[in-house]
Motif scaffolding. Sequence first.
Motif, PDB file in Angstrom:
ATOM      1  N   THR A 611       0.853  -1.184   0.000  1.00  0.00           N
ATOM      2  CA  THR A 611       0.000   0.000   0.000  1.00  0.00           C
ATOM      3  C   THR A 611       0.895   1.242   0.000  1.00  0.00           C
ATOM      4  OG1 THR A 611      -1.469   1.331   1.386  1.00  0.00           O
ATOM      5  CG2 THR A 611      -0.189  -0.325   2.510  1.00  0.00           C
ATOM      6  N   PRO A 612       0.454   2.323  -0.655  1.00  0.00           N
ATOM      7  CA  PRO A 612       1.300   3.522  -0.690  1.00  0.00           C
ATOM      8  C   PRO A 612       1.541   4.114   0.702  1.00  0.00           C
ATOM      9  CG  PRO A 612      -0.693   3.816  -2.026  1.00  0.00           C
ATOM     10  CD  PRO A 612      -0.781   2.464  -1.430  1.00  0.00           C
ATOM     11  N   GLU A 613       0.563   3.942   1.604  1.00  0.00           N
ATOM     12  CA  GLU A 613       0.674   4.519   2.942  1.00  0.00           C
ATOM     13  C   GLU A 613      -0.123   3.654   3.896  1.00  0.00           C
ATOM     14  OE1 GLU A 613      -0.655   8.627   3.850  1.00  0.00           O
ATOM     15  OE2 GLU A 613      -0.014   9.038   1.795  1.00  0.00           O
ATOM     16  N   LEU A 614       0.183   3.735   5.170  1.00  0.00           N
ATOM     17  CA  LEU A 614      -0.630   3.034   6.162  1.00  0.00           C
ATOM     18  C   LEU A 614      -1.623   4.012   6.775  1.00  0.00           C
ATOM     19  CD1 LEU A 614       2.261   1.022   7.773  1.00  0.00           C
ATOM     20  CD2 LEU A 614       0.447   0.110   6.336  1.00  0.00           C
ATOM     21  N   PRO A 615      -2.802   3.513   7.162  1.00  0.00           N
ATOM     22  CA  PRO A 615      -3.770   4.435   7.775  1.00  0.00           C
ATOM     23  C   PRO A 615      -3.282   4.855   9.170  1.00  0.00           C
ATOM     24  CG  PRO A 615      -4.582   2.165   7.859  1.00  0.00           C
ATOM     25  CD  PRO A 615      -3.290   2.134   7.097  1.00  0.00           C
ATOM     26  N   LYS A 616      -3.245   6.157   9.410  1.00  0.00           N
ATOM     27  CA  LYS A 616      -2.718   6.643  10.687  1.00  0.00           C
ATOM     28  C   LYS A 616      -3.646   7.641  11.334  1.00  0.00           C
ATOM     29  CE  LYS A 616       2.104   5.997   9.767  1.00  0.00           C
ATOM     30  NZ  LYS A 616       3.361   6.656   9.469  1.00  0.00           N
ATOM     31  N   THR A 617      -3.614   7.656  12.664  1.00  0.00           N
ATOM     32  CA  THR A 617      -4.337   8.683  13.394  1.00  0.00           C
ATOM     33  C   THR A 617      -3.558   9.974  13.256  1.00  0.00           C
ATOM     34  OG1 THR A 617      -3.099   8.358  15.421  1.00  0.00           O
ATOM     35  CG2 THR A 617      -5.064   7.006  15.138  1.00  0.00           C
ATOM     36  N   LEU A 626      -8.336  -1.075  12.234  1.00  0.00           N
ATOM     37  CA  LEU A 626      -8.945  -0.904  10.933  1.00  0.00           C
ATOM     38  C   LEU A 626      -8.370  -1.900   9.925  1.00  0.00           C
ATOM     39  CD1 LEU A 626      -9.517   2.642   9.792  1.00  0.00           C
ATOM     40  CD2 LEU A 626      -8.704   1.022   8.137  1.00  0.00           C
ATOM     41  N   LEU A 627      -7.062  -2.097   9.996  1.00  0.00           N
ATOM     42  CA  LEU A 627      -6.427  -3.053   9.088  1.00  0.00           C
ATOM     43  C   LEU A 627      -6.897  -4.467   9.405  1.00  0.00           C
ATOM     44  CD1 LEU A 627      -2.877  -1.456   9.057  1.00  0.00           C
ATOM     45  CD2 LEU A 627      -4.460  -1.595   7.135  1.00  0.00           C
ATOM     46  N   GLU A 628      -7.146  -4.698  10.673  1.00  0.00           N
ATOM     47  CA  GLU A 628      -7.669  -5.999  11.085  1.00  0.00           C
ATOM     48  C   GLU A 628      -9.034  -6.232  10.449  1.00  0.00           C
ATOM     49  OE1 GLU A 628      -7.699  -6.094  15.349  1.00  0.00           O
ATOM     50  OE2 GLU A 628      -6.282  -7.745  15.341  1.00  0.00           O
ATOM     51  N   ASP A 629      -9.863  -5.196  10.474  1.00  0.00           N
ATOM     52  CA  ASP A 629     -11.186  -5.301   9.860  1.00  0.00           C
ATOM     53  C   ASP A 629     -11.069  -5.639   8.380  1.00  0.00           C
ATOM     54  OD1 ASP A 629     -12.729  -2.594  11.775  1.00  0.00           O
ATOM     55  OD2 ASP A 629     -12.318  -4.698  12.266  1.00  0.00           O
ATOM     56  N   ILE A 630     -10.149  -4.990   7.706  1.00  0.00           N
ATOM     57  CA  ILE A 630      -9.989  -5.254   6.271  1.00  0.00           C
ATOM     58  C   ILE A 630      -9.522  -6.695   6.059  1.00  0.00           C
ATOM     59  CG2 ILE A 630      -8.763  -4.602   4.151  1.00  0.00           C
ATOM     60  CD1 ILE A 630      -8.556  -1.754   5.253  1.00  0.00           C
ATOM     61  N   ASP A 638     -15.467   3.447  12.151  1.00  0.00           N
ATOM     62  CA  ASP A 638     -15.306   4.887  12.028  1.00  0.00           C
ATOM     63  C   ASP A 638     -13.876   5.249  11.590  1.00  0.00           C
ATOM     64  OD1 ASP A 638     -15.619   7.554  12.240  1.00  0.00           O
ATOM     65  OD2 ASP A 638     -15.545   7.609  14.435  1.00  0.00           O
ATOM     66  N   THR A 639     -13.754   5.998  10.505  1.00  0.00           N
ATOM     67  CA  THR A 639     -12.412   6.392  10.052  1.00  0.00           C
ATOM     68  C   THR A 639     -12.169   7.885  10.274  1.00  0.00           C
ATOM     69  OG1 THR A 639     -13.239   6.780   7.828  1.00  0.00           O
ATOM     70  CG2 THR A 639     -12.288   4.616   8.248  1.00  0.00           C
ATOM     71  N   SER A 640     -13.020   8.519  11.089  1.00  0.00           N
ATOM     72  CA  SER A 640     -12.908   9.976  11.229  1.00  0.00           C
ATOM     73  C   SER A 640     -11.651  10.402  11.981  1.00  0.00           C
ATOM     74  CB  SER A 640     -14.142  10.538  11.927  1.00  0.00           C
ATOM     75  OG  SER A 640     -14.230   9.967  13.215  1.00  0.00           O
ATOM     76  N   VAL A 648      -7.954   3.904   2.951  1.00  0.00           N
ATOM     77  CA  VAL A 648      -8.683   2.673   3.255  1.00  0.00           C
ATOM     78  C   VAL A 648      -9.190   2.002   1.986  1.00  0.00           C
ATOM     79  CG1 VAL A 648     -10.680   1.733   4.456  1.00  0.00           C
ATOM     80  CG2 VAL A 648      -9.298   3.505   5.539  1.00  0.00           C
ATOM     81  N   GLY A 649      -9.780   2.809   1.102  1.00  0.00           N
ATOM     82  CA  GLY A 649     -10.291   2.275  -0.153  1.00  0.00           C
ATOM     83  C   GLY A 649      -9.167   1.690  -0.996  1.00  0.00           C
ATOM     84  N   GLU A 650      -8.035   2.384  -1.006  1.00  0.00           N
ATOM     85  CA  GLU A 650      -6.902   1.921  -1.803  1.00  0.00           C
ATOM     86  C   GLU A 650      -6.380   0.574  -1.317  1.00  0.00           C
ATOM     87  OE1 GLU A 650      -4.851   6.237  -2.387  1.00  0.00           O
ATOM     88  OE2 GLU A 650      -3.764   4.497  -3.165  1.00  0.00           O
ATOM     89  N   ILE A 651      -6.346   0.411   0.004  1.00  0.00           N
ATOM     90  CA  ILE A 651      -5.851  -0.856   0.549  1.00  0.00           C
ATOM     91  C   ILE A 651      -6.803  -1.990   0.178  1.00  0.00           C
ATOM     92  CG2 ILE A 651      -5.356  -2.142   2.653  1.00  0.00           C
ATOM     93  CD1 ILE A 651      -4.426   0.445   3.918  1.00  0.00           C
ATOM     94  N   ARG A 652      -8.091  -1.712   0.312  1.00  0.00           N
ATOM     95  CA  ARG A 652      -9.097  -2.713  -0.058  1.00  0.00           C
ATOM     96  C   ARG A 652      -8.940  -3.137  -1.500  1.00  0.00           C
ATOM     97  NH1 ARG A 652     -14.542  -3.373   2.957  1.00  0.00           N
ATOM     98  NH2 ARG A 652     -13.473  -3.556   4.800  1.00  0.00           N
ATOM     99  N   ALA A 653      -8.814  -2.135  -2.358  1.00  0.00           N
ATOM    100  CA  ALA A 653      -8.678  -2.407  -3.787  1.00  0.00           C
ATOM    101  C   ALA A 653      -7.409  -3.216  -4.021  1.00  0.00           C
ATOM    102  CB  ALA A 653      -8.632  -1.098  -4.559  1.00  0.00           C
ATOM    103  N   GLY A 654      -6.341  -2.847  -3.353  1.00  0.00           N
ATOM    104  CA  GLY A 654      -5.063  -3.537  -3.499  1.00  0.00           C
ATOM    105  C   GLY A 654      -5.169  -4.988  -3.101  1.00  0.00           C
TER     106      GLY A 654
END
Length: 659
Positions: A611-617, A626-630, A638-640, A648-654
Amino acid sequence: MDDRNGWGRGRPVPAGSPHSPPEWFVEQANVTDSEIDEEFTENWPDCWERAADLLSWEEPYDTVLDDSSAPFYEWFTGGELNAAYNCLDRHLEAGRKTHAAIRWEGKHGEYETYTYRDLYVAVNEFAAALCDLGVEEDDVVTIYLPMIPELPIAMLACARIGAPHSVVFAGLSANALSTRMAAADSEYLITCDGYYRRGDAFNQKSKADNAKLSVEADVETVVVDRLGDELPHVLGENEWDYDGLREEFAGETVEPVSRDAEDMLFLMYTSGTTGEPKGVVHTTGGYLAHVAWTSRAVLDVEPDDTYWCAADIGWITGHSYIVYGPLALGTTTVMYEGTPDYPDRDRLWEIVDRNAVDVFYTAPTAIRAFMKWGEKYPARHDLSSLRLLGSVGEPISPRPWRWYHEHVGGGECPIVDTWWQTETGAVIVSTLPGIDEMKPGAAGPPLPGIDVAIVDENGAPVDPGETGYLTITRPWPGMIRTLYDGDDRYRSEYWERFSDPNAGEWRYFSGDTAAVDEDGYVTVLGRVDDVINVSGRRLSTMEIESAITDVDGIAESAVVGRASKPNGTEIYAYVSTEGRSNPGDGLRRAIVENVESAIGPIAKPHEVVFTPELPKTRSGKIMRRLLEDIANDEAVGDTSALRNPEIVGEIRAGREDDT
Ligand code: WT7
């Protein structure tokens, strides 16, 4: 395990070892062998008087430690002092009025210097304004400000009048703000119109307004005008303009309130990955002594240094090591409003260069980003003023450690890898830079005067090299005193698991797993909730991640567990690379092989997702849940809280492309 205290101290540093502190550093270090002698470590708890001696006490304390109602410990009881007096007035009295206290670096390249006298004036005027608004001793004042000078000014103004502050990180949501204000019964709020993030102006006041809607009390609000015409705002009822107040109280001074050593200095809500945020209570004497001593001993800060901790004051790191520690020592602390990559990826090095920064302290997540961007950015600037580097917040694995040492520290500066927590208030585990040899990947021994034990389920110390729970077996001055939300929760969160109250034995549980080596060096593996159990073996996600990021070309990784019917838990690795857009199977194989050789076949990732980046707070913590959920094909919650929700969408697609 108790005799671990003092491990590694006073040993001769093996000559020629690549990671011994260099001679030139040792010669000038604040703390050397002669100070950390046996008397120091054996003479516990009195050894902590050396920390208390760094402060100016209005009334001397009579007891170093009162443990009569453990785990509710009290330090330096009977003593009285004021934190703002210690950070300001006494430096003026010592003739250092014109010495720079804060060098503020703005988002758009603007900068400002506050001398100790300037800061003193600003703090006094604002303290006078707060008193006029009705703030009384022990009222909790919430501060919701970004990295602008008014943030430390507001904190010190509160400290001056004995009103505990509760700083809420500016990037948190309206909801997070209102929960914290309500939990602390806070009726005062200091915020601003907005602030810059990357290129954009963010509206902070509208978040504050929304938060106030769900707080029952009438909230008196002070608004700092950061953006001027760029973001006009309107003041409503009970809302006051910061500059207007400063003008109204121009030239006024307020006597610093004498605070009992055990009076609350501030409240800090922890980011809390699960459940309700916890309101960690820190007190005046022990906290200030511990942060001052560790600033001096661990970060080697001297009064004439220019020191820069590139954290946000909205978290404990900034409280302890941007504001209270360095200012108590009378040094110059740098404060940066922006991000490391704006306008370009050399922004931090430009600031180091221009300010001739002596000591630089940052987090591994930033170091991994620097590594990913490449060495050409630090190479553009003269970083030769640097003497010491620090790391905090998560384990730093050997490869980024070496990169930091080489490309920022010129292969010369020692690095301190400091382990501590919001709850510990100040550093607990770290090498002392003028004494101990450094082992990349291991934080170091517990500081002198601190006792750490790595224990198994039953509280028995584990053998060197084995994984266990990181506990602290004796109290320390900067420790959490209780949770604002309740003493019971304090006991159950931190003390119940490993203490034996009937035997009078109290052990603090950090929530981290760790291992200790033959020399007493602690390697922190990660939070207990980051542990995954594969075929009955407990694996640290961070240990696997470290093996992955040690592969050339890998920037960052996050490992999670996936529940699989036939196999039990499988390991999923999300990986971002250093700039390569199409990493391919070679890299995938290298990752799997490295994990296998570093930990064992059991830890081999079942799947590697690039993935180009990891989801971060916004505070830079990877959102593993969140990665566990995927990985588990579950709906993503909640991704707010994410800084980069689009990922998130990019990782899913990947993932779908890969399977
Ligand atoms: C958790 C505390 C301490 C200020 C920043 C975070 C992790 C912190 C290290 C380190 C490995 C580290 C631990 C700890 N952590 N420093 N040097 N090596 N892990 O404060 O938000 O309270 O988080 O950060 O897991 O428990 P915090």
